[in-house]
Motif scaffolding. Structure first.
Motif, PDB file in Angstrom:
ATOM      1  N   ASN A   1      -3.064  -1.430   8.886  1.00 38.40           N
ATOM      2  CA  ASN A   1      -2.480  -0.197   8.385  1.00 38.40           C
ATOM      3  C   ASN A   1      -1.558   0.365   9.464  1.00 38.40           C
ATOM      4  N   ALA A   2      -0.274   0.542   9.105  1.00 36.94           N
ATOM      5  CA  ALA A   2       0.745   0.876  10.109  1.00 36.94           C
ATOM      6  C   ALA A   2       0.858   2.369  10.391  1.00 36.94           C
ATOM      7  N   TRP A   3       0.047   3.167   9.706  1.00 39.03           N
ATOM      8  CA  TRP A   3       0.061   4.609   9.964  1.00 39.03           C
ATOM      9  C   TRP A   3      -0.323   4.831  11.423  1.00 39.03           C
TER      10      TRP A   3
ATOM     11  N   HIS B   1       0.871  -1.179   0.000  1.00 41.82           N
ATOM     12  CA  HIS B   1       0.000   0.000   0.000  1.00 41.82           C
ATOM     13  C   HIS B   1       0.906   1.225   0.000  1.00 41.82           C
ATOM     14  N   VAL B   2       1.336   1.586  -1.208  1.00 41.03           N
ATOM     15  CA  VAL B   2       2.299   2.671  -1.371  1.00 41.03           C
ATOM     16  C   VAL B   2       1.783   3.610  -2.460  1.00 41.03           C
ATOM     17  N   HIS B   3       1.623   4.880  -2.125  1.00 41.57           N
ATOM     18  CA  HIS B   3       1.125   5.870  -3.094  1.00 41.57           C
ATOM     19  C   HIS B   3       2.311   6.548  -3.775  1.00 41.57           C
TER      20      HIS B   3
ATOM     21  N   ALA C   1       4.739   9.535   1.586  1.00 43.48           N
ATOM     22  CA  ALA C   1       6.074  10.113   1.418  1.00 43.48           C
ATOM     23  C   ALA C   1       7.072   9.053   1.859  1.00 43.48           C
ATOM     24  N   LEU C   2       8.241   9.084   1.247  1.00 44.46           N
ATOM     25  CA  LEU C   2       9.241   8.032   1.415  1.00 44.46           C
ATOM     26  C   LEU C   2       9.435   7.580   2.863  1.00 44.46           C
ATOM     27  N   ILE C   3       9.523   8.544   3.755  1.00 43.83           N
ATOM     28  CA  ILE C   3       9.829   8.261   5.160  1.00 43.83           C
ATOM     29  C   ILE C   3       8.753   7.384   5.817  1.00 43.83           C
ATOM     30  N   ASP C   4       7.522   7.453   5.267  1.00 46.44           N
ATOM     31  CA  ASP C   4       6.428   6.644   5.826  1.00 46.44           C
ATOM     32  C   ASP C   4       6.716   5.146   5.735  1.00 46.44           C
ATOM     33  N   MET C   5       7.562   4.764   4.781  1.00 50.72           N
ATOM     34  CA  MET C   5       7.844   3.335   4.638  1.00 50.72           C
ATOM     35  C   MET C   5       8.533   2.769   5.879  1.00 50.72           C
TER      36      MET C   5
END
Ligand code: ZN
Ligand code: ZN
Length: 589
Positions: free
Chosen positions: A518-520, A354-356, A549-553
């Motif tokens: 969902n890890a958010w 799940h990557v935008h 955004a990249l860092i969210d990974m």
């Protein structure tokens, strides 16, 4: 000894500003108080301590008049000018001004007209008054504004109960900084968080920490803690414990212990309360009694202490229980049988689905910030072997042909960018579930995709029956492999949908659809309790970061702890599968 926290002082200044507004005082005078309140509440040092040390003039943004009144307030307290000013207005007014849309004058009007004199019941009384239509005679409160007021009141009540807790990453950051400071002290052997922080609960109230040292150094260490730079004030100080308030306004309890009793202390203060109650009941049957100091044999009176938690559990003839499982469900029985799960861990994860990306897909939701290449390289860095790109579906005004052509363009773009990559990529979409359960994507467009995540992003006010029907319908579409952030909750903001999981789990199982964890950090959705129910019902989960955004990974670990708290093993999580098996699952082949 009285002490004043910065928050206390800011509250007083704000209240004075409110009284002045009601008295139609000079506008600049009012602004000066509001500004001073802002300065005080964001100041990282204790204003009260600065005053005691004679350094209050060092603070920018507090004028001479206010500074003088503050001096007098610190000295005279309840008989000070500030207190006398504040006392001129019914105290409930200060509560009501916190409701969105209610200024001081409206608050005053409500309090006096509806006799909301008791601040402890004022909010509830106001709600009753609106519901009983007691405001119909009041000027300026028409039917529409009453309705609005009721909604805002509910919002405020809910939010203020959530505000007392902070989300996990914030608490972790505060604790981490403090732990770093503590370990700098040469006599500190070890320190670790306790309580809900150690159990990775999604929201944290106070922070608890245990610190190990030789007893003869306790008092010097306590003095060292008291001068921690972010410490706003010391709340409480004993010989083995200190409580401090750290910026912005978080209570931290630090307990000191020796190495000999470290395990005992760690176990006791990690909790949960329910776990400890169950453990005590279990121990009682063995004629043992448990306390924060150790385990006492009731027959002999001998007290056992433990350096390590593992030793404490094995003394009780129990398998070691991870702090993430200590919620007082059936973990003790399972530890007795030695059948606790081998929990999934971060190193088991092989992909993020799940990557935008920033591909311009004409969506009405937010797009990601990074390109396919950047995101895929990050996945490689994280040791993954696959990744899935899932932009939001294109907005509804695009025609079917436009959508299909967009999706084809996206595939071409990905192919161009990602030739010769060692990582497999899949092209999916995160598609809205409309209120009637249909998907916000043309059927023909679905064919262009490798897989679909279905998610709810709007219309959360729905009864359980309609909400369940909505979800069941969405899950029946072809290529749906993942139900994204299934309850739709946002921690501290809104509750999730109430769904009948007894109907949803069997469908997921039948269609081999994974429920997302969902890890958010503000989502953590599915919540841990439902995760456990899901896997018990034979449904698998997938842990995704929902990266924009990249860092969210890097947030994957938050999802892992939810899975762990939900008793997940590797086999329960689909994105631990090797690439070939995963491919078969996601493409449903
Ligand atoms: Zn979403
Ligand atoms: Zn998303």
């Amino acid at each position: 000894m009285t002490s004043f926290s910065n928050q206390d002082i800011a509250d007083v200044l704000n209240k004075v500003a409110i009284v002045y507004q009601l008295q139609n005082e000079n506008r600049f005078k009012i602004i000066a108080y509001q500004q001073a309140a802002e300065v005080v509440s964001t100041c990282t040092q204790s204003i009260y301590d600065l005053w005691k040390e004679g350094n209050m003039q060092d603070i920018n943004g507090i004028g001479t008049t206010i500074a003088n009144h503050l001096q007098e307030y610190f000295t005279n307290k309840e008989s000070s000018y500030f207190w006398k000013t504040i006392a001129q207005v019914p105290q409930s007014v200060f509560l009501l001004v916190n409701i969105p849309g209610i200024g001081p004058k409206r608050a005053y009007k409500l309090v006096t007209h509806l006799h909301l004199d008791n601040p402890t019941t004022a909010l509830a009384d106001l709600q009753t008054a609106i519901e009983n239509n007691e405001m119909s005679q009041m000027e300026g409160f028409g039917e529409k504004s009453q309705q609005q007021l009721l909604e805002n009141l509910e919002l405020y009540t809910k939010q203020s109960s959530a505000e007392k807790r902070m989300i996990l990453p914030f608490a972790q950051k505060v604790a981490h900084q403090l732990l770093q400071y503590l370990t700098l002290h040469p006599q500190v052997i070890q320190c670790e968080p306790l309580g809900s922080l150690r159990r990775h609960i999604e929201t944290i109230g106070d922070i608890d920490i245990v610190l190990v040292a030789d007893e003869k150094y306790f008092s010097t260490i306590i003095d060292y803690i008291a001068v921690y730079p972010s410490c706003l004030r010391v709340d409480n100080k004993g010989s083995k414990k200190i409580s401090i308030i750290v910026a912005p306004h978080i209570r931290v309890d630090i307990r000191l212990t020796t190495l000999k009793t470290y395990g005992t202390m760690l176990q006791y203060f990690t909790g949960s309360k329910m776990h400890n109650i169950r453990l005590r009941e279990y121990a009682q049957k063995k004629n043992l009694s448990l306390s924060e100091y150790g385990i006492t044999d009731k027959k002999t009176g001998i007290q056992h202490t433990f350096e390590k938690e593992e030793l404490l559990y094995s003394f009780l003839k129990l398998e070691y229980i991870s702090p993430l499982l200590r919620e007082g469900t059936d973990e003790i029985t399972r530890a007795q049988e030695h059948t606790l799960p081998t929990l999934v861990s971060l190193k088991d994860i092989r992909g993020d689905l799940h990557v935008h990306s920033n591909f311009p897909i004409q969506t009405s939701h937010d797009v990601g910030a990074n390109s396919f290449t950047t995101l895929l390289n990050k996945a490689k860095q994280l040791g993954y072997t696959y990744i899935g790109f899932t932009e939001h579906n294109p907005r509804s005004k695009e025609s079917a042909n436009q959508v299909i052509s967009l999706l084809q363009k996206r595939r071409l773009q990905a192919q161009r960018e990602l030739t010769n990559t060692p990582i497999t990529y899949f092209l999916g979409l995160e598609v809205d579930i409309r209120p009637d359960g249909t998907l916000a994507l043309y059927d023909e467009a679905i064919e262009q995709l490798d897989y679909v995540i279905v998610s709810i992003h709007s219309s959360f006010r729905m009864d359980q029956k309609s909400a369940t029907a909505r979800v069941l319908k969405a899950l029946s579409y072809p290529k749906v492999r993942i139900f994204g952030h299934p309850t739709g909750r946002k921690i501290g903001e809104r509750d999730g949908l109430s769904l009948d999981w007894k109907q949803i789990f069997p469908l997921c199982r039948k269609r081999n659809i994974a429920l997302e964890i969902n890890a958010w950090p503000q989502r953590l959705d599915l919540p841990d309790v439902l995760v456990r129910q899901a896997i018990q019902a034979g449904v698998r989960c997938i842990i995704n970061t929902d990266t924009h955004a990249l860092i969210d990974m890097d947030n994957m670990h938050y999802g892992i702890t939810v899975a762990q708290r939900g008793w997940c093993e590797k086999k329960n999580i689909v994105n631990t599968l090797p690439e070939n098996e995963f491919r078969r699952w996601i493409l449903n082949k």
